[in-house]
Scaffold this motif. Structure first.
Motif, short mmCIF file in Angstrom:
data_model
loop_
_atom_site.label_atom_id
_atom_site.label_comp_id
_atom_site.label_asym_id
_atom_site.label_seq_id
_atom_site.Cartn_x
_atom_site.Cartn_y
_atom_site.Cartn_z
N PRO A 1 -55.32 -6.31 23.98
CA PRO A 1 -55.73 -7.64 23.56
C PRO A 1 -55.75 -8.65 24.70
O PRO A 1 -55.01 -8.53 25.67
N THR A 2 -56.63 -9.62 24.57
CA THR A 2 -56.76 -10.69 25.56
C THR A 2 -56.77 -12.05 24.86
O THR A 2 -57.45 -12.97 25.30
N ARG A 3 -56.00 -12.16 23.77
CA ARG A 3 -55.97 -13.41 23.01
C ARG A 3 -55.12 -14.48 23.69
O ARG A 3 -55.10 -15.62 23.24
N SER A 4 -54.41 -14.11 24.75
CA SER A 4 -53.60 -15.08 25.49
C SER A 4 -53.35 -14.52 26.89
O SER A 4 -53.55 -13.33 27.14
N THR A 5 -52.90 -15.37 27.77
CA THR A 5 -52.54 -14.93 29.11
C THR A 5 -51.42 -13.91 29.05
O THR A 5 -51.41 -12.93 29.80
N ASN A 6 -50.46 -14.11 28.17
CA ASN A 6 -49.36 -13.15 28.02
C ASN A 6 -49.89 -11.77 27.62
O ASN A 6 -49.42 -10.75 28.14
N GLU A 7 -50.85 -11.72 26.70
CA GLU A 7 -51.43 -10.43 26.31
C GLU A 7 -52.21 -9.80 27.45
O GLU A 7 -52.17 -8.57 27.63
N ILE A 8 -52.91 -10.60 28.23
CA ILE A 8 -53.64 -10.07 29.39
C ILE A 8 -52.66 -9.41 30.36
O ILE A 8 -52.87 -8.29 30.82
N LEU A 9 -51.56 -10.09 30.65
CA LEU A 9 -50.57 -9.54 31.57
C LEU A 9 -49.96 -8.25 31.04
O LEU A 9 -49.78 -7.29 31.79
N GLU A 10 -49.66 -8.20 29.76
CA GLU A 10 -49.09 -6.98 29.19
C GLU A 10 -50.12 -5.85 29.18
O GLU A 10 -49.77 -4.69 29.43
N THR A 11 -51.38 -6.16 28.94
CA THR A 11 -52.44 -5.15 29.00
C THR A 11 -52.54 -4.57 30.40
O THR A 11 -52.64 -3.34 30.58
N LEU A 12 -52.50 -5.42 31.42
CA LEU A 12 -52.58 -4.94 32.81
C LEU A 12 -51.33 -4.16 33.19
O LEU A 12 -51.41 -3.14 33.89
N ARG A 13 -50.18 -4.59 32.72
CA ARG A 13 -48.93 -3.85 32.98
C ARG A 13 -49.01 -2.45 32.39
O ARG A 13 -48.66 -1.46 33.04
N ARG A 14 -49.48 -2.35 31.16
CA ARG A 14 -49.65 -1.03 30.51
C ARG A 14 -50.65 -0.18 31.28
O ARG A 14 -50.46 1.02 31.43
N ALA A 15 -51.74 -0.80 31.76
CA ALA A 15 -52.75 -0.05 32.53
C ALA A 15 -52.12 0.58 33.76
O ALA A 15 -52.40 1.74 34.09
N LEU A 16 -51.26 -0.16 34.44
CA LEU A 16 -50.61 0.35 35.65
C LEU A 16 -49.59 1.43 35.33
O LEU A 16 -49.56 2.48 35.97
N LEU A 17 -48.74 1.19 34.35
CA LEU A 17 -47.66 2.14 34.04
C LEU A 17 -48.16 3.39 33.31
O LEU A 17 -47.62 4.48 33.51
N ASP A 18 -49.18 3.26 32.48
CA ASP A 18 -49.64 4.38 31.65
C ASP A 18 -50.63 5.29 32.34
O ASP A 18 -50.83 6.43 31.90
N TYR A 19 -51.28 4.83 33.40
CA TYR A 19 -52.28 5.64 34.09
C TYR A 19 -51.64 6.92 34.66
O TYR A 19 -50.57 6.87 35.25
N GLU A 20 -52.31 8.04 34.48
CA GLU A 20 -51.91 9.32 35.10
C GLU A 20 -53.09 9.85 35.90
O GLU A 20 -54.21 9.90 35.39
N ASN A 21 -52.83 10.28 37.12
CA ASN A 21 -53.90 10.84 37.93
C ASN A 21 -54.15 12.30 37.52
O ASN A 21 -53.53 12.81 36.58
N ALA A 22 -55.03 12.99 38.22
CA ALA A 22 -55.41 14.36 37.87
C ALA A 22 -54.23 15.32 37.92
O ALA A 22 -54.22 16.34 37.24
N ASN A 23 -53.21 15.00 38.71
CA ASN A 23 -52.01 15.84 38.81
C ASN A 23 -50.96 15.49 37.77
O ASN A 23 -49.88 16.09 37.74
N GLY A 24 -51.23 14.49 36.95
CA GLY A 24 -50.26 14.05 35.95
C GLY A 24 -49.22 13.09 36.49
O GLY A 24 -48.23 12.80 35.82
N ASP A 25 -49.42 12.59 37.71
CA ASP A 25 -48.49 11.63 38.31
C ASP A 25 -48.76 10.23 37.75
O ASP A 25 -49.91 9.85 37.55
N ALA A 26 -47.70 9.48 37.51
CA ALA A 26 -47.82 8.13 36.97
C ALA A 26 -46.87 7.19 37.70
O ALA A 26 -45.83 7.62 38.21
N LEU A 27 -47.21 5.92 37.74
CA LEU A 27 -46.35 4.91 38.35
C LEU A 27 -44.98 4.90 37.66
O LEU A 27 -43.96 4.70 38.29
N ARG A 28 -44.98 5.16 36.36
CA ARG A 28 -43.74 5.20 35.59
C ARG A 28 -42.77 6.24 36.16
O ARG A 28 -41.56 6.09 36.04
N ASP A 29 -43.28 7.32 36.77
CA ASP A 29 -42.41 8.34 37.36
C ASP A 29 -41.53 7.75 38.47
O ASP A 29 -40.42 8.21 38.70
N THR A 30 -42.04 6.75 39.17
CA THR A 30 -41.31 6.12 40.27
C THR A 30 -40.54 4.89 39.80
O THR A 30 -39.38 4.71 40.16
#
Length: 162
Positions: A12-41
């Motif tokens: 959601p982008t109904r507020s700046t807070n939601e935009i920030l949480e959406t971007l945070r989820r995008a960073l933490l939830d992304y997994e590359n082809a090897n299954g590595d994620a920022l959350r692992d670190t």
């Protein structure tokens, strides 16, 4: 042959807070082809603006700055998402660079579309910050990432006229 896919992180982008949480989820939830994620670190330790006191390393902070230059009838924001990843001791720099690679992968192909909102990345920058001198702890290493975003947030594009 590598297949390039957008980062699947619509939110959601109904507020700046939601935009920030959406971007945070995008960073933490992304997994590359090897299954590595920022959350692992970092685990869940990607904080908005400032980490809690005595936060163990490594961790990250993020902040969003936006501006509206009047184009697109004032409905589009130009955003800069700044992510800083911190490690200690200085020997963690390689771990931080691997984490920054994952951030770059997640954000390079980031496209987030939701009801009434759209965000995508169109440029980015990475800076390995030099160690600070006294009185700051010179064993702390930092990588700074900045992502340029085009944002059509729902809070601007879904206006109700009574």
């Amino acid at each position: 042959h590598t297949r390039l896919m957008p980062t699947p992180a619509a939110g959601p982008t109904r507020s700046t807070n939601e935009i920030l949480e959406t971007l945070r989820r995008a960073l933490l939830d992304y997994e590359n082809a090897n299954g590595d994620a920022l959350r692992d670190t970092l685990g869940e330790n990607l904080w908005r603006n400032r980490a809690p006191d005595n936060q163990p390393f490594p961790y990250g902070t993020m902040r969003l700055s936006t501006r509206n230059d009047g184009k697109y009838h004032g409905l589009r924001l130009e955003g800069k998402l700044e992510v800083q990843i911190y490690g200690r001791p200085a020997s963690q720099l390689e771990v931080l660079n691997d984490a920054a690679d994952l951030c770059d992968q997640a954000m390079t192909f980031y496209v987030g579309a939701s009801a009434g909102g759209l965000m995508f990345t169109h440029a980015f920058q990475r800076d390995e910050m030099p160690p600070a001198g006294s009185p700051v702890d010179s064993e702390t290493c930092t990588i700074r990432l900045v992502y340029s975003l085009a944002i059509w947030p729902a809070y601007l594009t879904n206006l109700t006229i009574a």
